[in-house]
Design a protein around this motif. Structure first.
Motif, mmCIF file in Angstrom:
data_model
loop_
_atom_site.group_PDB
_atom_site.id
_atom_site.type_symbol
_atom_site.label_atom_id
_atom_site.label_comp_id
_atom_site.label_asym_id
_atom_site.label_seq_id
_atom_site.Cartn_x
_atom_site.Cartn_y
_atom_site.Cartn_z
ATOM 1 N N ASP A 156 0.851 -1.181 0.000
ATOM 2 C CA ASP A 156 0.000 0.000 0.000
ATOM 3 C C ASP A 156 0.889 1.234 0.000
ATOM 4 O OD1 ASP A 156 -2.665 1.141 0.214
ATOM 5 O OD2 ASP A 156 -2.058 1.789 2.221
ATOM 6 N N PRO A 157 0.650 2.219 -0.805
ATOM 7 C CA PRO A 157 -0.470 2.355 -1.741
ATOM 8 C C PRO A 157 -0.211 1.567 -3.019
ATOM 9 C CG PRO A 157 0.934 4.275 -1.913
ATOM 10 C CD PRO A 157 1.502 3.409 -0.812
ATOM 11 N N PRO A 158 -1.265 1.277 -3.756
ATOM 12 C CA PRO A 158 -1.100 0.586 -5.041
ATOM 13 C C PRO A 158 -0.275 1.446 -5.998
ATOM 14 C CG PRO A 158 -3.410 0.636 -4.363
ATOM 15 C CD PRO A 158 -2.660 1.525 -3.429
ATOM 16 N N PRO A 159 0.386 0.890 -6.942
ATOM 17 C CA PRO A 159 0.487 -0.542 -7.203
ATOM 18 C C PRO A 159 1.483 -1.199 -6.250
ATOM 19 C CG PRO A 159 1.850 0.623 -8.775
ATOM 20 C CD PRO A 159 1.166 1.672 -7.925
ATOM 21 N N PRO A 160 1.324 -2.501 -6.030
ATOM 22 C CA PRO A 160 2.278 -3.192 -5.183
ATOM 23 C C PRO A 160 3.662 -3.213 -5.849
ATOM 24 C CG PRO A 160 0.790 -4.752 -6.230
ATOM 25 C CD PRO A 160 0.302 -3.384 -6.576
ATOM 26 N N ALA A 161 4.689 -3.399 -5.044
ATOM 27 C CA ALA A 161 6.060 -3.466 -5.566
ATOM 28 C C ALA A 161 6.822 -4.533 -4.796
ATOM 29 C CB ALA A 161 6.748 -2.120 -5.427
ATOM 30 N N ASP A 162 7.778 -5.144 -5.461
ATOM 31 C CA ASP A 162 8.592 -6.191 -4.859
ATOM 32 C C ASP A 162 10.057 -5.834 -5.094
ATOM 33 O OD1 ASP A 162 9.399 -8.566 -3.689
ATOM 34 O OD2 ASP A 162 8.973 -9.795 -5.456
ATOM 35 N N LEU A 163 10.797 -5.597 -4.014
ATOM 36 C CA LEU A 163 12.212 -5.252 -4.073
ATOM 37 C C LEU A 163 13.023 -6.420 -3.559
ATOM 38 C CD1 LEU A 163 14.506 -3.106 -4.433
ATOM 39 C CD2 LEU A 163 14.103 -2.519 -2.027
ATOM 40 N N ARG A 164 13.984 -6.868 -4.369
ATOM 41 C CA ARG A 164 14.874 -7.967 -3.974
ATOM 42 C C ARG A 164 16.302 -7.479 -4.122
ATOM 43 N NH1 ARG A 164 12.174 -13.367 -4.557
ATOM 44 N NH2 ARG A 164 10.002 -12.866 -4.980
ATOM 45 N N VAL A 165 17.114 -7.780 -3.108
ATOM 46 C CA VAL A 165 18.511 -7.373 -3.086
ATOM 47 C C VAL A 165 19.357 -8.607 -2.817
ATOM 48 C CG1 VAL A 165 20.253 -5.961 -1.932
ATOM 49 C CG2 VAL A 165 17.935 -5.066 -2.254
ATOM 50 N N VAL A 166 20.403 -8.789 -3.617
ATOM 51 C CA VAL A 166 21.398 -9.830 -3.389
ATOM 52 C C VAL A 166 22.736 -9.110 -3.271
ATOM 53 C CG1 VAL A 166 22.523 -11.893 -4.303
ATOM 54 C CG2 VAL A 166 20.081 -11.528 -4.699
ATOM 55 N N LEU A 167 23.370 -9.247 -2.109
ATOM 56 C CA LEU A 167 24.629 -8.557 -1.852
ATOM 57 C C LEU A 167 25.823 -9.349 -2.362
ATOM 58 C CD1 LEU A 167 23.846 -7.438 1.796
ATOM 59 C CD2 LEU A 167 23.811 -6.011 -0.257
ATOM 60 N N ASP A 168 26.847 -8.642 -2.801
ATOM 61 C CA ASP A 168 28.108 -9.277 -3.188
ATOM 62 C C ASP A 168 28.833 -9.762 -1.948
ATOM 63 O OD1 ASP A 168 27.740 -8.691 -5.884
ATOM 64 O OD2 ASP A 168 28.918 -6.854 -5.799
ATOM 65 N N GLY A 169 29.634 -10.803 -2.119
ATOM 66 C CA GLY A 169 30.528 -11.247 -1.061
ATOM 67 C C GLY A 169 29.848 -11.867 0.135
ATOM 68 N N GLN A 170 28.679 -12.384 -0.048
ATOM 69 C CA GLN A 170 27.999 -13.001 1.090
ATOM 70 C C GLN A 170 28.069 -14.503 0.988
ATOM 71 O OE1 GLN A 170 26.454 -11.351 3.759
ATOM 72 N NE2 GLN A 170 27.473 -9.577 2.924
#
Length: 170
Positions: A156-170
């Motif tokens: 909320d609020p629309p539109p929905p969002a999807d954030l993905r993070v992949v870190l280096d060196g993990q």
């Protein structure tokens, strides 16, 4: 389609691809000011906005600084700089190769312009440090942070969002 039409379309496509690759190779200068203190993180991030593909993207990134003053660099798939986002109290500047610098009154306004969707960058600093700072409308999942993965979803609020993070060196 006739072979002549297909050949012309292929040539146009090749020309557009070459132009895009040349533009992607353009590098922005490093900012003159040195970001002191805070974090330095790099990796890949993906932002998807269902039913709005023009607002979805993925990029390699480098994040430096802190919520008050920092630098976020987004890279093209071939390693060129796609955008630099710099901020400090009272000023936020977006640099995109081949375009004039754009100034914004806030980090949030600049990030929304650069990504096409509001992303809580200030909270992202906390999330990357393992602190699940609440942001209205967002839910962060830090359960895989030890493996270098973070996911946050906006409902909320629309539109929905999807954030993905992949870190280096993990």
């Amino acid at each position: 389609m006739t072979p002549r039409v297909i050949g012309a379309a292929a040539r146009r496509g090749s020309i557009l691809l070459a132009a895009a690759l040349l533009a992607a190779c353009a590098q922005l200068p490093r900012p003159a000011e040195i970001i002191t203190g805070g974090i330095v993180r790099s990796g890949r991030l993906a932002l998807s906005v269902p039913n709005q593909p023009q607002q979805s993207f993925s990029a390699a990134f480098e994040l430096r600084g802190k919520p008050e003053a920092g630098l976020l660099v987004l890279f093209t798939p071939i390693g060129g700089t796609a955008a630099q986002l710099r901020w400090q109290p009272g000023q936020a500047v977006l640099q995109v190769p081949g375009q004039p610098d754009q100034s914004f009154s806030s980090l949030d306004a600049m990030v929304e312009k650069a990504t096409g969707a509001p992303v809580p960058v200030a909270a992202l600093f906390d999330w990357l440090a393992g602190v699940n700072t609440p942001v209205s409308g967002w839910e962060a999942d830090l359960s895989a942070l030890a493996e270098g993965r973070l996911r946050a979803q906006r409902r909320d609020p629309p539109p929905p969002a999807d954030l993905r993070v992949v870190l280096d060196g993990q």
